[in-house]
Design a protein around this motif. Structure first.
Motif, PDB file in Angstrom:
ATOM      1  N   ARG A  59       4.780  -3.713 -20.565  1.00  0.00           N
ATOM      2  CA  ARG A  59       3.854  -3.748 -19.433  1.00  0.00           C
ATOM      3  C   ARG A  59       3.191  -5.105 -19.350  1.00  0.00           C
ATOM      4  N   GLN A  63      -3.745  -1.949 -16.171  1.00  0.00           N
ATOM      5  CA  GLN A  63      -2.850  -2.736 -15.329  1.00  0.00           C
ATOM      6  C   GLN A  63      -3.567  -2.971 -14.009  1.00  0.00           C
ATOM      7  N   ASP A  64      -3.622  -4.210 -13.560  1.00  0.00           N
ATOM      8  CA  ASP A  64      -4.296  -4.544 -12.311  1.00  0.00           C
ATOM      9  C   ASP A  64      -3.278  -4.571 -11.170  1.00  0.00           C
ATOM     10  N   VAL A  65      -3.593  -3.848 -10.099  1.00  0.00           N
ATOM     11  CA  VAL A  65      -2.725  -3.819  -8.926  1.00  0.00           C
ATOM     12  C   VAL A  65      -3.557  -4.124  -7.687  1.00  0.00           C
ATOM     13  N   SER A  66      -2.915  -4.645  -6.688  1.00  0.00           N
ATOM     14  CA  SER A  66      -3.608  -5.012  -5.448  1.00  0.00           C
ATOM     15  C   SER A  66      -3.699  -3.802  -4.517  1.00  0.00           C
ATOM     16  N   VAL A 113      -2.803   1.663  -2.009  1.00  0.00           N
ATOM     17  CA  VAL A 113      -2.073   0.783  -2.934  1.00  0.00           C
ATOM     18  C   VAL A 113      -0.583   1.046  -2.775  1.00  0.00           C
ATOM     19  N   LEU A 133       2.085   0.911  -5.100  1.00  0.00           N
ATOM     20  CA  LEU A 133       2.197   0.834  -6.553  1.00  0.00           C
ATOM     21  C   LEU A 133       3.648   0.629  -6.971  1.00  0.00           C
ATOM     22  N   ASP A 134       3.885  -0.383  -7.821  1.00  0.00           N
ATOM     23  CA  ASP A 134       5.227  -0.569  -8.358  1.00  0.00           C
ATOM     24  C   ASP A 134       5.687   0.724  -9.023  1.00  0.00           C
ATOM     25  N   TYR A 148       5.078   1.893 -12.678  1.00  0.00           N
ATOM     26  CA  TYR A 148       3.787   2.392 -13.156  1.00  0.00           C
ATOM     27  C   TYR A 148       3.506   3.821 -12.701  1.00  0.00           C
ATOM     28  N   THR A 182       8.214   0.620  -4.332  1.00  0.00           N
ATOM     29  CA  THR A 182       6.812   0.977  -4.537  1.00  0.00           C
ATOM     30  C   THR A 182       6.555   2.395  -4.050  1.00  0.00           C
ATOM     31  N   THR A 208      -8.929  -5.162  -6.018  1.00  0.00           N
ATOM     32  CA  THR A 208      -8.099  -5.006  -7.199  1.00  0.00           C
ATOM     33  C   THR A 208      -8.383  -3.644  -7.809  1.00  0.00           C
TER      34      THR A 208
END
Length: 351
Positions: free
Chosen positions: A2, A56-59, A213, A215-216, A219, A260, A282
């Motif tokens: 990760r 984990q930081d996501v935009s 979000v 999200l990938d 994750y 995503t 974030t």
């Protein structure tokens, strides 16, 4: 690996390079050795029992969620629309057509026909009656809130029309109402004042402040409906949010992009970030958590010549000893460790 963990390990390796030199100069080739510290000034920290959360930081985007078009069943000329950003609740005006208000009632079934005395039974009558009761133009006991139009329904409709200052006909035309699931916020004017009614006239959202979000997909295992995430607003303020939905089908926006999943979270404090709409934020998602573990600053880790890590424990005014440790969760500059350490021990930290 990760990304959050990878960053932490890079920091450790950087510290280990310096730590290896320090071990050599202190003549401590193994974790069992004792090291005189001399007169060099030391930076120290306490071994602490604490909770660590690796994130984990996501935009994401702070706003009000997706827009929904609102169509009117009637015809005529649009003579007024509510202001952008305004909230329309049950009984409020969604629009005005030919000088007559189009009222918002709550319900899942659209207004598709005229209703009044003699109307065939149908669930849309029950939906209308439920709103008349909610707005106190009738009672459930009198109306029954069922599929049948009665004299009590006619009387309740007249009371509602009187409250609006409209002719008390006791009947409802298809264009008089629009049924939506709940209160809405006006996001966009589709029709123009003076334009034709019928079809979409507005785009609306819900009234709750949400974070969306993409999200990938890698994750997905870490994000579940009902879990709490931390949202960092523009300016650095952090506020909790609850995940309300997680998509189940991963899609790539275009060829070559990582797939995503759409994730939506609702701010616990709806006043947080007031005035922001479509603002970048974030979202901090916990990917690993450790509760009540012994932890030291990452800078306390030293690389041993024989492999593995140790920390330098202060044993006296001028002496230390190396204690071998195994590392666990990294978070916020700390790392969970196991070994012959105790809460309150003093360890040397790289300056």
């Amino acid at each position: 690996m990760r990304r959050g963990v990878a960053v932490a390990l890079v920091l450790v390796v950087a510290g280990v390079a310096a730590g290896g030199l320090a071990v050599g100069t202190r003549n401590a080739p193994s974790a069992a050795g004792a090291t005189p510290t001399g007169t060099q000034k030391r930076v120290t920290a306490k071994v602490t029992t604490k909770d660590l959360a690796e994130t984990q930081d996501v935009s994401g985007t702070l706003g009000y969620g997706d827009t929904t078009p609102v169509a009117l069943a009637g015809h005529g000329t649009v003579t007024a629309l509510p202001a952008l950003g305004s909230v329309v609740d049950r009984g409020g005006r969604l629009a005005e057509v030919d000088g007559r208000p189009v009222t918002l009632f709550f319900g899942d079934r659209p207004m598709w026909r005229d209703l009044g005395p003699g109307a065939a039974d149908g669930p849309d009558i029950a939906q209308l009656e439920a709103n008349l009761v909610a707005l106190r133009h009738g009672t459930k006991g009198a109306l029954g809130v069922d599929n049948t139009w009665t004299d009590a329904t006619t009387a309740a409709v007249k009371r509602w029309q009187h409250a609006l200052g409209q002719p008390e006909t006791g009947a409802v035309a298809a264009g008089d109402l629009a049924f939506l699931p709940g209160a809405v916020r006006v996001a966009e004017h589709v029709a123009t004042i003076g334009g034709a009614a019928g079809g979409p006239v507005l785009k609306v959202t819900g009234t709750a402040r949400l974070v969306t979000v993409d999200l990938d997909a890698e994750y997905q295992a870490f994000v579940k409906t009902g879990m709490t995430v931390t949202v960092e607003l523009p300016g650095g303020t952090k506020t909790p949010a609850t995940v309300t939905s997680v998509g189940t089908v991963a899609q790539a926006s275009q060829q070559g992009d990582s797939p995503t999943l759409p994730v939506v979270a609702m701010l616990a404090d709806q006043a947080a970030g007031a005035g922001l709409d479509q603002a970048p934020v974030t979202v901090h998602v916990v990917t690993s958590a450790a509760t009540g573990v012994l932890a030291v600053p990452v800078g306390a880790l030293l690389a041993l010549a024989e492999g593995g890590y140790a920390v330098e424990v202060v044993t006296g005014p001028a002496t230390t000893r190396l204690v071998g440790v195994q590392t666990g969760t990294f978070a916020d500059g700390w790392v969970a460790v196991t070994g012959a350490l105790h809460d309150g021990d003093t360890v040397v930290v790289a300056a």
